[in-house]
Design an enzyme around this catalytic site. Structure first.
Site, PDB file in Angstrom:
ATOM      1  CB  SER A  44      -0.896   0.006   1.242  1.00  0.00           C
ATOM      2  OG  SER A  44      -0.110   0.157   2.416  1.00  0.00           O
ATOM      3  CG  LEU A 105       1.261   1.274   7.301  1.00  0.00           C
ATOM      4  CD1 LEU A 105       0.176   1.808   6.363  1.00  0.00           C
ATOM      5  CD2 LEU A 105       0.690   1.064   8.702  1.00  0.00           C
ATOM      6  CB  ILE A 136       7.946  -0.519   8.528  1.00  0.00           C
ATOM      7  CG1 ILE A 136       7.223  -1.069   9.770  1.00  0.00           C
ATOM      8  CG2 ILE A 136       7.884   1.002   8.490  1.00  0.00           C
ATOM      9  CD1 ILE A 136       5.764  -0.677   9.879  1.00  0.00           C
ATOM     10  CE  LYS A 137       5.789   0.629   0.068  1.00  0.00           C
ATOM     11  NZ  LYS A 137       4.718   0.805  -0.954  1.00  0.00           N
ATOM     12  CB  VAL A 138      12.102   2.711   5.300  1.00  0.00           C
ATOM     13  CG1 VAL A 138      13.136   3.823   5.471  1.00  0.00           C
ATOM     14  CG2 VAL A 138      11.483   2.331   6.637  1.00  0.00           C
TER      15      VAL A 138
END
Length: 375
Positions: A44, A105, A136-138
């Protein structure tokens, strides 16, 4: 009739859905994609959530019930959807021993150039969602690199996003390995920490093709014109193939083998932005040409449907590697400045996500105001 999507598992590639909406959670569509098409994960981003929340009334009940500032309302909605999606993928995660079944996310785009803020928000979202199959998207920005090392070193799964250039990919690959080493040194079980490096594809061709077309409009010499035309739609795939070769080199090193011996899984390359932007290209161009072991392809619904219908499965990622290197050398020789393009795309990508995040918060705020007025 065979389903090409199901054939990808044998080729070593996972398919993730690049889309999330409450509707596909409630109507069984996501469950069907998992069961019938073998989809093993989901991504997402603010753009996806902005469209989901801003269009229609599927989220109105949650917006009406939520309390707090607009950002808090968004987070409440996003966390609930991510939790629901993660729960649908939990059986996949368990079946594969934690190797896949992930849902991603993203940290706020506003933190993209702030290491401390990225780490703080990533920790918060990891705790808020509370699912082991979360990533976790970084962003893979210079500030994101030390954040990636820190988070992996704490045992938090990370999906590195907005990668365009091979050098940037190598930086985040190093951060991932260093994070695993730190986690292991502290007694952590590296088998429980996973990550992907999201390498964007179609946006590169869009920019390179624009540069090619501009050069062609200046009517260059016939030989130069032919060389330029031959490169249309090829540079992004060649760039991705080069990145995969660097990945193969990395997992062959003694350093990585030491981690693998302790149970660590490699940071898989994930192909992002795989929807074709140029209508003259085949709609499965990138999905067809980037198939290889230990990779993920995240497909928007339209491309997923197209690949199911007429995708071609082969070991394409490791085929014609010399030709790919030749294409990149040609692009450099013709002055198409791939490095400049990829550097600019990172900056533009951060801005696009930030703009989408602002639009998302505005959509939530506008709905709240209309609800108050109608009450």
């Amino acid at each position: 009739m065979t389903n090409p999507l199901r054939e990808l598992e044998a080729a070593g590639q996972a398919i993730w859905l690049d889309y999330l909406h409450r509707q596909i959670l409630d109507n069984g569509e996501l469950a069907r994609l998992i069961a019938d098409d073998g989809v093993t994960g989901l991504t997402s981003n603010p753009s996806i959530f902005e469209k989901a929340i801003g269009e229609g009334d599927a989220y109105d009940d949650r917006i009406r019930a939520a309390r707090g500032e607009t950002l808090d309302v968004y987070e409440t909605i996003a966390v609930a959807d991510i939790q629901a999606a993660a729960d649908l993928f939990r059986p996949t995660w368990e079946r594969l021993g934690g190797a896949d079944g992930f849902v991603s996310l993203e940290v706020s785009p506003g933190a993209a150039n702030d290491t401390e803020a990225t780490v703080k928000e990533a920790r918060h979202l990891w705790g808020a969602v509370g699912r082991p199959n979360l990533m976790i998207k970084v962003p893979g920005t210079p500030a994101g690199v030390p954040a990636i090392r820190q988070l992996i070193g704490e045992g938090i799964n990370v999906n590195v996003t907005l990668l365009f250039g091979v050098k940037a990919y190598l930086d985040v690959a190093e951060a991932h390995v260093a994070g695993l080493e730190h986690f292991r040194a502290g007694g952590g079980d590296v088998a429980k920490v996973h990550g992907v490096a999201s390498f964007f594809v179609s946006r590169i061709d869009t920019k390179i093709d624009q540069a090619i077309d501009a050069r062609l409009s200046a009517e260059p010499a016939p030989e130069a014109a032919a060389r330029l035309r031959r490169l249309r739609g090829k540079v992004a795939i060649a760039n991705a193939k080069r990145a995969y070769q660097r990945y193969l080199e990395q997992i062959a090193t003694p350093r990585w083998k030491a981690l693998a011996g302790a149970g660590a899984a490699p940071q898989r390359l994930l192909w992002a932005s795989t929807g074709v932007k140029d209508p003259s290209y085949p709609d499965t161009l990138y999905a067809d040409n980037l198939i290889g072991p230990d990779t993920v392809d995240t497909l928007p619904p339209k491309t997923l449907d197209a690949f199911r219908d007429h995708g071609r499965v082969s070991a394409s990622l490791t085929e014609r590697v010399a030709e790919a290197e030749h294409d990149l050398a040609e692009a450099e020789g013709l002055g198409l400045d791939l490095d400049g393009v990829t550097d600019a795309l990172v900056i533009d990508g951060v801005k696009q996500f930030a703009d989408a995040f602002d639009a998302l918060l505005k959509a939530v705020a506008d709905k709240r105001r209309r609800m108050v007025s109608a009450a």
